[in-house]
Write an enzyme that holds these catalytic residues in place. Structure first.
Site, PDB file in Angstrom:
ATOM      1  N   GLY A  98      15.422  -0.167   8.588  1.00 64.46           N
ATOM      2  CA  GLY A  98      16.553   0.684   8.960  1.00 64.46           C
ATOM      3  C   GLY A  98      16.077   2.039   9.454  1.00 64.46           C
ATOM      4  CB  SER A 171      22.364   9.073   5.380  1.00 66.65           C
ATOM      5  OG  SER A 171      21.446   8.406   6.222  1.00 66.65           O
ATOM      6  CG  ASP A 319      15.179   3.787  -1.089  1.00 65.54           C
ATOM      7  OD1 ASP A 319      16.334   3.419  -0.818  1.00 65.54           O
ATOM      8  OD2 ASP A 319      14.445   4.390  -0.272  1.00 65.54           O
ATOM      9  CE  LYS A 346      20.322   2.756   0.842  1.00 64.65           C
ATOM     10  NZ  LYS A 346      19.943   3.828   1.767  1.00 64.65           N
TER      11      LYS A 346
HETATM   12  O1  SPQ Z   1      14.196   1.849   6.229  1.00 63.13           O
HETATM   13  P1  SPQ Z   1      15.160   1.208   5.280  1.00 63.13           P
HETATM   14  O2  SPQ Z   1      15.146  -0.271   5.466  1.00 63.13           O
HETATM   15  O3  SPQ Z   1      16.546   1.765   5.362  1.00 63.13           O
HETATM   16  O4  SPQ Z   1      14.576   1.490   3.807  1.00 63.13           O
HETATM   17  C1  SPQ Z   1      15.110   1.921   2.556  1.00 63.13           C
HETATM   18  C2  SPQ Z   1      14.200   1.238   1.458  1.00 63.13           C
HETATM   19  O5  SPQ Z   1      14.668   0.812   0.413  1.00 63.13           O
HETATM   20  O6  SPQ Z   1      12.995   1.232   1.697  1.00 63.13           O
HETATM   21  C3  SPQ Z   1      16.578   1.583   2.326  1.00 63.13           C
HETATM   22  F1  SPQ Z   1      16.852   0.348   2.413  1.00 63.13           F
HETATM   23  O7  SPQ Z   1      14.898   3.328   2.367  1.00 63.13           O
HETATM   24  C4  SPQ Z   1      15.594   4.344   3.121  1.00 63.13           C
HETATM   25  C5  SPQ Z   1      16.388   5.206   2.158  1.00 63.13           C
HETATM   26  O8  SPQ Z   1      17.306   4.443   1.422  1.00 63.13           O
HETATM   27  C6  SPQ Z   1      14.547   5.174   3.833  1.00 63.13           C
HETATM   28  C7  SPQ Z   1      15.058   6.498   4.289  1.00 63.13           C
HETATM   29  C8  SPQ Z   1      14.256   7.289   5.247  1.00 63.13           C
HETATM   30  O9  SPQ Z   1      13.048   7.069   5.386  1.00 63.13           O
HETATM   31  O10 SPQ Z   1      14.853   8.213   5.868  1.00 63.13           O
HETATM   32  C9  SPQ Z   1      16.229   7.032   3.796  1.00 63.13           C
HETATM   33  C10 SPQ Z   1      17.138   6.323   2.873  1.00 63.13           C
HETATM   34  O11 SPQ Z   1      18.211   5.753   3.610  1.00 63.13           O
HETATM   35  P2  SPQ Z   1      19.536   6.598   3.980  1.00 63.13           P
HETATM   36  O12 SPQ Z   1      20.455   5.578   4.599  1.00 63.13           O
HETATM   37  O13 SPQ Z   1      20.051   7.111   2.680  1.00 63.13           O
HETATM   38  O14 SPQ Z   1      19.169   7.647   4.915  1.00 63.13           O
END
Ligand code: SPQ
Length: 435
Positions: A98, A171, A319, A346
């Site tokens: 993501g 986020s 996370d 997620k």
């Molecule tokens: O990259 P991805 O898949 O979204 O990874 C996750 C994880 O658990 O490794 C979430 F599924 O972490 C995100 C985290 O939850 C990584 C991230 C970042 O590097 O900016 C931010 C968080 O997500 P968000 O949606 O709160 O910005």
């Protein structure tokens, strides 16, 4: 046919002891490649995470014409700068990541490149409107042949105008996508969040020479700046360490030390929760300077009690909530997790998946619309669990095996490589170290 890797984890009360250096921080590794690719010149990265998500990021920027060489955890990014990128010949595949997809949407929005962005079957279900809606207000152009707002999406780089944006959710991915777009836009872009999310993008933009103003929950950036290539050190990922931190806290007689682990305050909610639950956590040698703070951390077992986890703490440990839920099954009383509805979008719906998997072990855990309620302590029993294709669920299941009274079998465990290659080697090492 889909590959299902079944792994059996059987540790049943084994005390975990020893010293490890967990792999590099995933969030910081992604951003180091991205900023290295935007800057003209040669950026070097040490401690890079060789996990599948970060390898997707390297692959994508290579397709955009950036020369990236990797030797283990050392990466060299040699870039013509964002203005020298070329249109990719095929779709950019963010895999399961993501972070890669959402930050890329913000970066490409104000570039000169047109590209299609796609991902795996899990990522293609995750919401992208949270970034495309504000980016469209800045003038960004997106196209897709469906109405779901999800990947695949085509972005056509175009000149952007700055904006002030009050984020409806905390986020780091949304904040970063807008800051990247603001970096290319005309004027000053201001992003305000309800609670502080991880600030790696802001810190690293400054490390690359950009001017970024940060106040409580508000960040602003003036468009049209340029970045200076530099050397980035990636500390160990506290979100990876969290699995073993919780294991050490739960199993009597355990002591684990983590060297060179990231201690950015926007990520250390897990330390606050462990301490509040009664675990023994100590930090030695915190190093602060340019870039990210890091240091040495030790966690020892102790009797644990239930806590409430909510509000501004949530983005600081989002996370870690799957493994914290497991931890709560071993604490006395009812732990309540609130304000964490983001878990539902997620890699999988982490509220439903965590509850259903821990229930298979006999845990007393119930989902709520924005979190979970867990009552303990419960003697968990062995069972077969699914990772749901989610690395954090896979690791939670493996760590559960240190407190179950029989083996835990984990279906589809290979997804753990998304963020923690070498996870099972560390689990074996820590369970075998003699006191
Ligand atoms: O990259 P991805 O898949 O979204 O990874 C996750 C994880 O658990 O490794 C979430 F599924 O972490 C995100 C985290 O939850 C990584 C991230 C970042 O590097 O900016 C931010 C968080 O997500 P968000 O949606 O709160 O910005």
């Amino acid at each position: 046919m889909e590959k299902i890797d079944m792994i059996t984890a059987s540790f049943e009360g084994t005390a975990l002891s020893g010293t490890i250096r967990v792999p590099g921080d995933k969030s910081i590794s992604h951003r180091a490649v991205m900023l290295g690719a935007i800057a003209k010149g040669t950026t070097t990265i040490s401690g890079f995470l060789q996990g599948e998500d970060c390898l997707s990021t390297i692959q994508i920027f290579s397709q955009l014409g950036v020369n990236i060489e990797r030797s283990g955890t050392n990466v060299t990014v040699e870039s013509p700068g964002i203005d020298g990128w070329k249109n990719p010949e095929v779709a950019l595949d963010a895999g399961n990541s993501g972070t890669t997809a959402r930050l890329l949407l913000g970066i490409l929005a104000g570039s000169t490149v047109t590209a299609e962005i796609t991902g795996d079957r899990y990522l293609c279900k995750r919401p992208m409107r949270r970034v495309t809606t504000p980016l469209t207000e800045m003038g960004a152009e997106f196209k897709s042949d469906h109405q779901t707002g999800t990947l695949p999406l085509t972005v056509k780089g175009t000149p952007l105008k700055a904006m002030s944006y009050d984020m409806p959710i905390a986020s780091a991915q949304v904040k970063s996508a807008i800051l990247f777009a603001g970096f290319s836009a005309k004027g000053t872009t201001v992003v305000t969040e309800k609670a502080a999310s991880r600030d790696h993008t802001e810190r690293m933009l400054q490390q690359f020479g950009a001017e970024v103003q940060s106040e409580v929950n508000t960040v602003s950036i003036v468009g049209g700046q340029s970045l200076q290539a530099c050397d980035v050190k990636v500390p160990g990922d506290i979100s990876s360490a969290a699995f073993f931190m919780c294991a050490a806290a739960m199993v009597s007689g355990s002591t684990i030390t983590f060297t060179d682990v990231g201690l950015n305050p926007t990520r250390t909610g897990i330390i606050d929760v462990l301490k509040e639950m009664g675990a023994k956590v100590s930090i030695k040698q915190k190093v602060e300077g340019e870039g990210e703070p890091y240091g040495e951390l030790t966690v020892e077992s102790s009797d644990l009690h239930a806590v409430e986890i909510s509000g501004a703490l949530i983005p600081r440990l989002i996370d870690e909530l799957p493994v914290i839920a497991l931890l709560a099954t071993q604490a006395t009383g009812t732990t309540v997790i609130k304000d964490a509805e983001e878990l539902r979008v997620k890699e999988t719906d982490r509220i439903e998946a965590v509850c259903s998997e821990l229930q298979k072990l006999g845990a007393s855990i119930e989902p709520t619309p924005d979190g979970m309620r867990i009552t303990g302590p419960t003697q968990l029993k062995g069972a077969t669990l699914s990772s749901h294709g989610d690395h954090r669920l896979g690791m939670m299941a493996a760590i559960a095996s240190v407190v179950t009274d029989g083996p835990v079998q984990i279906e589809d465990a290979s997804c753990i490589n998304v963020s923690y290659p070498g996870f099972f080697e560390h689990l074996n090492l820590l369970s075998q170290t003699k006191h």
